[in-house]
Design an enzyme around this catalytic site. Structure first.
Site, mmCIF file in Angstrom:
data_model
loop_
_atom_site.group_PDB
_atom_site.id
_atom_site.type_symbol
_atom_site.label_atom_id
_atom_site.label_comp_id
_atom_site.label_asym_id
_atom_site.label_seq_id
_atom_site.Cartn_x
_atom_site.Cartn_y
_atom_site.Cartn_z
ATOM 1 N N LYS A 78 102.452 32.376 39.212
ATOM 2 C CA LYS A 78 101.944 33.689 38.780
ATOM 3 C C LYS A 78 100.436 33.749 39.044
ATOM 4 C CE LYS A 78 102.191 36.633 34.598
ATOM 5 N NZ LYS A 78 102.542 36.633 33.166
ATOM 6 N N SER A 153 105.420 40.674 32.291
ATOM 7 C CA SER A 153 104.468 40.728 33.376
ATOM 8 C C SER A 153 104.763 39.747 34.515
ATOM 9 C CB SER A 153 103.064 40.469 32.835
ATOM 10 O OG SER A 153 102.969 39.167 32.280
ATOM 11 N N SER A 177 106.809 38.149 28.497
ATOM 12 C CA SER A 177 106.490 38.176 29.924
ATOM 13 C C SER A 177 107.229 37.146 30.782
ATOM 14 C CB SER A 177 104.989 38.024 30.140
ATOM 15 O OG SER A 177 104.363 39.259 29.911
#
Lengths: 474, 456
Positions: A78, A153, A177
């Site tokens: 990420k 996310s 997330s």
């Protein structure tokens, strides 16, 4: 078979048995990325040359007999994890062009374990959201239906894992997330206990709940990665000094006789197809010999999970408003003009709740409710071994759904927020599909530092079902 | 004056720990090449996290204990949010409602107790340099007429202890005494160089005037004046004194006109010798304090506090009264000998050695105060030897002495006449002249008697 479809476990075994090389494995992943990325847009930065160099080095080590746990395994990370020498933007224009001089602890541990880095995955800008639609570099699409959102996310990582662009990925969860995009993309996502995995080098969102974790094709893969990630880090004062264990050790333990909690409060407002899948999941556990009980029947009272939306919103916005203050445009990245709408909204709300005269009414009160929630879970886990619920109240929503709903993320994360603000571990496992072929996820939560236990429940569920074997058609 | 000054004080003391407060960078920043003692943490890079320096916390508690503070067994760090280019993270890690130390005091010579409200720990900021001269090189391609502001992060994150008093001072001289004592204490503790020139101590007095006559200290809160003027970041005791006296005069004039001075922050301008308004109350920051989520709360046991207490050496005040009474010295001697801990330790060591040689503490004190030996060079034993040698009197041959005296009297007839006409002090001049003729030390008393008898 394309090597990129392998699980981490299979890939490791193949590499060690020299059935294929890490370069071949990596190239298959890179090919898959190139083939599907126009449709999915999972990455902010593709690090092809780094990946091939990592792979070549891994092959040399394998040839020399090295068997480090993640040697030669391709990962996407990420984009809020600092990567030395590689642009790290957290999907925000504010950090566009920022190249960190250091690695996040998670990244350095993965590197030490032999990882091959394919690229930096797309996310909601600064992790503010549950859709990836707040990314300044474009929305990631759900591999199961590109007209739908992947969740967020950590949506880029989830879509990359689900579409076999990578063997495994790393996400981070503040409240949902990891679990929510894992649920919407039909993969396994593990949010460890707060403090189990170091936050050092992760662009901070809400410091008191941020938890990095693995996103994988199977439960066992998550356990293997957690073995590398977990443990005290001297760069993170909130990382726990408690000893770690081999998280694969308990996977195969039978769960017969175990007591699993659920709550009807976690079913309110949840889509009927999602509820149906949850009920089926419940029966799977019962078939495995566990009992699933509504905690209310055990005399355990809990707050409606919707209260945690308020608590989380106040605490997180407050921390965000402070954490984003360093992006002043003086030393790195772009100036504050480049913040997106969502970041600006959160900064304003957080600044307001921390202001003189409002602190007691908002922040302090939220802390008190947080303590209540922590205590509730504590009591609950005296009565049950784990707690299950649907991960998300719905399946993936169509592209654009988040645009006009400032609280979109919080609504999508209502079922994961209580355990997040309590800092507890939780894992998403695929548990079904809706009538329009979108994935449904089940989450298993446990007491603090009970990763081995929830991985055990998750693995037992996974080997009794076949949902995780389904692949999206791209 | 019909007004009574009400003065409180905030002092920042920079600790001299090896590493910074929240990272492992060297805290020794003074005079170093800019931006060489930095890392992701003190640069406030995204993702970097603070890890508190245990030694710094212990030292902060030592300072608190030395100021008679209670120690909070549960303490924590908080974020103080404000924007300034020298503040890397956009917030300073400080302590808000649970400082390490609280409710202490310091006694002044006049018997007054200055109450210490709190002693807390925080981090220093980076240093800004504003320059009109551009530095034009590869790193800074700036043309020469451009104004630039440069940031040096070497100081960013260096540990600071902030000590806040209650408004218990009523004049600048009390403030000065307090500051000198505080400086002495942190030097005794060996936790700070407390070097004013280097900015190790930064002083912020707040001053207001009360119309009450006959003030009893401490002044209850409700009786404090309705305004307060803070003077920021003064780096010398002299300037604090000047700033306070300037403010007293300035505020008095305003009050005389029947007005109330503005609540504001002012700065000391050392060139104009006056304070200058910087910020009004309405523009004051709301720091939006909240608990620092990156650092867990800190718990101490009573045993841990006792252990830290045991590290506190005998402090200047205690040493002073012990020297007075143990060595029967006067106030003047003792004040000088205890000013610096190294000197005090040296003195005691010499006394210990001197005891075996019948050299008294008073002799040693006199020698040290008057001759100012280099205590780093002269070993205590050598000093004792010097003192002994200086007091050994050699017996001189009578005949030789008489000869020398006659010789001197011959050459200084004028002095002899003066003496005879009643100006007796001149005798010491003659004694000196005689003694100068001898390479060894001789007994001045004998010389004196001899001269007198010869003149007569």
């Amino acid at each position: 078979m394309s090597l990129n479809k392998l699980t981490l476990k299979e890939a490791t075994e193949g590499l060690q048995a020299k059935e294929f090389s890490s370069v071949e494995l990596t190239k298959d992943c890179l090919d898959r990325i190139k083939e599907t990325d126009e449709k999915l847009h999972t990455l902010v930065t593709l690090t092809e040359s780094v990946a091939l160099e990592d792979a070549r080095r891994a092959d040399e080590l394998i040839a020399a007999g090295n068997n480090k746990p993640l040697l030669g395994i391709p990962f996407v990370i990420k984009d809020n994890f600092s990567t030395k020498g590689i642009q790290t933007t957290a999907s925000s224009n504010v950090l566009k062009g920022y190249i960190p001089p250091y690695d996040a602890t998670v990244v350095s541990r993965l590197k030490n374990a032999g990882m091959v880095m394919l690229g930096k995955a797309n996310m909601d800008a600064f992790a503010h959201g549950s859709s990836t639609e707040t990314s300044d570099f474009g929305t990631t699409k759900n591999p199961w239906n590109t007209g739908y959102l992947p969740g967020g996310s950590s949506g880029g990582t989830a879509a990359a894992v689900a579409s076999d662009q990578t063997i495994a990925g790393i996400g981070s969860e503040t409240a949902g997330s990891i679990r929510q995009p894992a649920s919407w993309c039909s993969i396994v996502g593990l949010k460890p206990t707060y403090g189990r995995v170091s936050r050092y080098g992760v662009v901070a969102m809400a410091s008191s709940t941020d938890s990095p974790g693995p996103m994988t094709k199977t439960v066992e893969d998550s356990a293997l990665i957690l073995n590398t990630l977990a443990g005290k880090d001297n760069h993170d004062a909130t990382s726990s000094p408690l000893p770690t264990s081999d998280y694969t050790k308990d996977l195969r333990k039978p769960i017969k006789g175990k007591k699993i909690g659920m709550s009807s409060k976690y079913l309110e407002g949840v889509d009927s197809e999602v509820v149906k899948a949850f009920e089926e999941a419940r029966r799977v556990f019962e078939k495995l010999g566990a009992t699933v009980v509504d905690i209310a029947d055990l005399g355990v009272e809990i707050l409606d999970p919707r209260y945690s939306i308020s608590v989380y919103t106040i605490l997180q916005r407050a921390e965000v408003s402070s954490n984003l203050a360093r992006f002043d445009g003086i030393r790195f990245g772009n100036d504050r003009e480049h913040f997106g709408e969502e970041a600006k909204r959160r900064i304003m709300l957080g600044t307001y709740t921390l202001s003189a005269g409002y602190y007691d009414a908002y922040y302090k009160k939220a802390l008190k409710v947080r303590t209540i929630i922590v205590n509730e879970f504590h009591k609950m886990f005296e009565a049950v071994d784990s707690f299950i619920a649907s991960t998300s109240p719905s399946t993936a929503l169509p592209l654009g759904s988040s645009k006009n709903h400032p609280m979109f993320g919080e609504m999508a994360d209502v079922l994961v927020e209580p355990s997040s603000i309590a800092g507890l571990p939780g894992i998403n496992v695929p548990c079904g599909f809706s009538s329009n072929d979108l994935p449904i996820g089940l989450q298993i939560m446990g007491p603090q530092f009970a990763e081995a236990s929830i991985l055990n429940f998750a693995h037992q569920f996974e080997i009794s079902t076949e949902w995780h074997l389904r692949k999206p058609n791209l | 004056m019909k007004y009574t000054p009400v003065i409180g004080l905030e002092v920042h003391v920079e600790l001299k720990t090896a590493s910074k407060m929240f990272c492992r960078c060297s805290a020794d920043y003074f005079g170093r090449e800019p931006n060489t003692h930095t890392c992701p943490v003190c640069l406030g890079l995204p993702g970097a996290l603070p890890v508190p320096n245990k030694r710094a916390i212990e030292w902060c508690i030592m300072v608190a204990l030395s100021l008679n503070c209670e120690i909070n067994l549960l303490s924590k760090f908080d974020r103080k949010n404000y924007f300034y280019p020298d503040l890397a993270k956009g917030y300073q890690i400080s302590q808000y409602d649970l400082p390490f130390g609280k409710n202490g005091y310091m006694s002044l010579i006049n018997g007054k107790k200055i109450r210490i409200r709190r002693v807390h720990m925080e981090e220093d900021t980076a240093k800004l340099a504003h320059s009109q001269l551009g530095i034009s090189n590869d790193k800074f391609p700036i043309s020469n007429d451009q104004k630039v502001s440069l940031i040096d992060f070497n100081r960013s994150g260096v540990p600071l202890v902030e000590i806040v008093t209650e408004p218990d001072f009523s004049q600048a001289t009390e403030v000065k005494e307090y500051l000198q004592k505080l400086q002495q204490i942190v030097r005794y503790l060996n936790v700070s160089n407390a070097d004013m020139e280097r900015g190790d101590m930064r002083l912020e007095p707040n001053i207001s005037l009360s119309v009450m006559s006959n003030i009893q200290y401490p002044i209850p809160n409700e009786k404090l004046p309705k305004y307060k003027v803070e003077v920021k970041n003064i780096n010398s005791f002299r300037f604090v004194e000047k700033a306070i006296n300037f403010e007293i005069e300035r505020q008095e004039k305003i009050l005389e006109k029947g007005e109330l001075p503005l609540q504001e922050t002012r700065g000391w301008n050392e060139f104009k010798n006056q304070t200058i308004s910087q910020r009004l109350k309405e523009e004051a920051n709301d720091y939006r304090y909240f608990p620092e989520p990156d650092i867990p709360p800190i718990h101490f046991t009573k045993e841990q506090v006792s252990t830290i207490r045991s590290l506190v050496p005998e402090l200047p005040g205690a040493k002073l009264s012990r020297f007075l009474h143990e060595f029967s010295l006067n106030n003047y001697d003792v004040e000088i000998l205890t000013r610096d801990k190294l000197l005090a330790d040296y003195f005691e060591e010499v006394v210990r050695v001197g005891k075996d040689h019948n050299v008294s503490p008073k002799q040693i004190a006199n020698w040290i105060i008057n001759k100012k030996p280099d205590i780093g060079e002269v070993l205590p034993a050598s000093l004792v030897k010097q003192i002994i040698q200086s007091t050994q009197v050699t017996v001189v041959d009578e005949v030789e002495l008489k000869k020398v005296i006659q010789d001197v009297l011959e050459k200084n007839q004028r002095a002899v006449l003066d003496y005879k006409s009643g100006k007796e002090t001149v005798i010491m001049f003659l004694v000196g002249q005689v003694m100068r003729q001898f390479k060894i030390k001789i007994d001045a008393q004998i010389v004196k008697m001899k001269i007198i008898s010869l003149i007569q």
